[in-house]
Design a protein around this motif. Structure first.
Motif, short mmCIF file in Angstrom:
data_model
loop_
_atom_site.label_atom_id
_atom_site.label_comp_id
_atom_site.label_asym_id
_atom_site.label_seq_id
_atom_site.Cartn_x
_atom_site.Cartn_y
_atom_site.Cartn_z
N VAL A 28 0.85 -1.20 0.00
CA VAL A 28 0.00 0.00 0.00
C VAL A 28 0.88 1.25 0.00
CG1 VAL A 28 -1.66 1.35 1.35
CG2 VAL A 28 -2.01 -1.11 1.05
N VAL A 29 1.90 1.26 0.86
CA VAL A 29 2.81 2.40 0.94
C VAL A 29 3.54 2.58 -0.39
CG1 VAL A 29 4.93 3.29 2.04
CG2 VAL A 29 3.11 2.28 3.44
N PRO A 122 2.54 16.63 -2.05
CA PRO A 122 3.74 17.29 -1.55
C PRO A 122 4.93 17.04 -2.49
CG PRO A 122 3.32 15.29 -0.30
CD PRO A 122 2.18 15.45 -1.27
N PHE A 123 5.75 18.08 -2.64
CA PHE A 123 6.87 18.02 -3.57
C PHE A 123 7.90 16.95 -3.18
CE2 PHE A 123 5.66 22.61 -4.12
CZ PHE A 123 5.07 22.42 -5.35
N GLU A 124 8.08 16.75 -1.89
CA GLU A 124 9.06 15.77 -1.43
C GLU A 124 8.53 14.35 -1.52
OE1 GLU A 124 6.78 17.03 2.29
OE2 GLU A 124 7.39 17.88 0.37
N GLY A 125 7.26 14.20 -1.81
CA GLY A 125 6.65 12.87 -1.91
C GLY A 125 5.74 12.61 -0.72
N VAL A 126 4.87 11.63 -0.88
CA VAL A 126 3.88 11.36 0.16
C VAL A 126 4.48 10.71 1.40
CG1 VAL A 126 1.89 11.32 -1.40
CG2 VAL A 126 3.16 9.21 -1.00
N LEU A 127 5.53 9.91 1.24
CA LEU A 127 6.10 9.23 2.41
C LEU A 127 6.84 10.20 3.34
CD1 LEU A 127 6.47 6.63 3.99
CD2 LEU A 127 8.46 6.13 2.56
N PRO A 128 7.79 11.00 2.86
CA PRO A 128 8.42 11.95 3.78
C PRO A 128 7.41 12.89 4.44
CG PRO A 128 9.66 11.85 1.74
CD PRO A 128 8.38 11.07 1.52
N ALA A 130 4.23 12.22 5.12
CA ALA A 130 3.48 11.48 6.13
C ALA A 130 4.35 11.21 7.37
CB ALA A 130 2.98 10.16 5.55
N LEU A 131 5.62 10.88 7.17
CA LEU A 131 6.50 10.61 8.30
C LEU A 131 6.64 11.84 9.21
CD1 LEU A 131 9.28 8.47 6.58
CD2 LEU A 131 7.58 7.68 8.26
N ARG A 132 6.70 13.02 8.61
CA ARG A 132 6.82 14.25 9.41
C ARG A 132 5.58 14.49 10.26
NH1 ARG A 132 8.99 16.34 4.90
NH2 ARG A 132 7.09 17.47 4.40
N GLN A 133 4.47 13.88 9.90
CA GLN A 133 3.23 14.08 10.65
C GLN A 133 3.08 13.11 11.82
OE1 GLN A 133 -0.22 14.59 8.05
NE2 GLN A 133 1.18 15.21 6.42
N LEU A 134 3.96 12.12 11.90
CA LEU A 134 3.89 11.15 12.98
C LEU A 134 4.57 11.70 14.23
CD1 LEU A 134 4.75 7.86 11.04
CD2 LEU A 134 2.49 8.69 11.73
N ASP A 135 4.11 11.23 15.39
CA ASP A 135 4.71 11.68 16.65
C ASP A 135 6.06 10.99 16.86
OD1 ASP A 135 4.27 9.24 18.69
OD2 ASP A 135 2.51 9.41 17.37
N ALA A 136 6.86 11.56 17.75
CA ALA A 136 8.23 11.08 17.98
C ALA A 136 8.26 9.62 18.43
CB ALA A 136 8.92 11.97 19.02
N ARG A 137 7.33 9.21 19.26
CA ARG A 137 7.31 7.83 19.76
C ARG A 137 7.06 6.84 18.61
NH1 ARG A 137 3.68 5.74 24.84
NH2 ARG A 137 4.31 3.56 24.70
N ASP A 143 11.54 3.30 13.37
CA ASP A 143 12.98 3.27 13.12
C ASP A 143 13.58 1.96 13.63
OD1 ASP A 143 15.52 4.32 12.31
OD2 ASP A 143 15.88 4.90 14.40
N ARG A 144 13.26 1.60 14.85
CA ARG A 144 13.79 0.36 15.43
C ARG A 144 13.33 -0.85 14.63
NH1 ARG A 144 12.16 2.86 20.01
NH2 ARG A 144 10.29 1.59 20.14
#
Length: 170
Positions: A28-29, A122-128, A130-137, A143-144
């Protein structure tokens, strides 16, 4: 419908293994990213990474190649390669101004602005984006977990410096 019963056959929900369910999510991603970049390329005639670079130059007038590489989190040589076609196409201009004449300052041209006007964000693409919209946790957990997955597949760490949406060389 005899006896007031529906003619629809009720089926049991499909049981999907956890690994298959996660694989489907990756699909999907991937397909969302691919669809976005196809639309960008169709409207702009440029690869998604080139459009992103063009938008960075627009948003940071006078940025250098190193700054562009940092903004896009890519290797400086990759940024240079992205810029080569933007410069050749007259979408970006490179000037050598200021005290250090060796350093290049990049500026978007009117032609480059017209290209960005045609492109869906978004110019940088949908994945970057979307990632910026996620919380730090959530990001730390992703990432792990992705680190573990990369270890299992023997992923090449250098592949991280190639931006999404960049055309395959050759």
């Amino acid at each position: 419908m005899a006896g007031g019963r529906s003619s629809k056959v009720k089926t049991q929900p499909e049981v999907v293994e956890p690994a298959a369910r996660v694989l489907r999510r990756f699909r999907v991603v991937f397909n969302a990213m691919r669809g976005h970049f196809r639309e960008v390329e169709k409207k702009a005639g440029l690869a998604g990474a080139q459009v992103w670079a063009l938008s960075v130059v627009r948003d940071r007038p006078g940025i250098g190649v190193g700054g562009l590489a940092r903004e896009m989190d890519i290797h400086q040589s990759t940024a240079s390669n992205l810029l080569r076609s933007l410069l050749a196409g007259g979408l970006v201009a490179a000037d050598r101004e200021g005290a250090d004449r060796r350093a290049v300052q990049l500026h978007i041209s009117a032609k480059g602005l017209k290209v960005l006007d045609k492109v869906p964000g978004p110019f940088e693409g949908v994945l970057p984006n979307a990632l910026r919209q996620l919380d730090a946790r959530t990001l730390a957990s992703l990432d792990r977990q992705l680190g573990k997955l990369i270890d299992h597949i023997g992923g090449d760490p250098d592949a991280a410096t190639v931006p999404l949406g960049q055309r395959d060389p050759g």
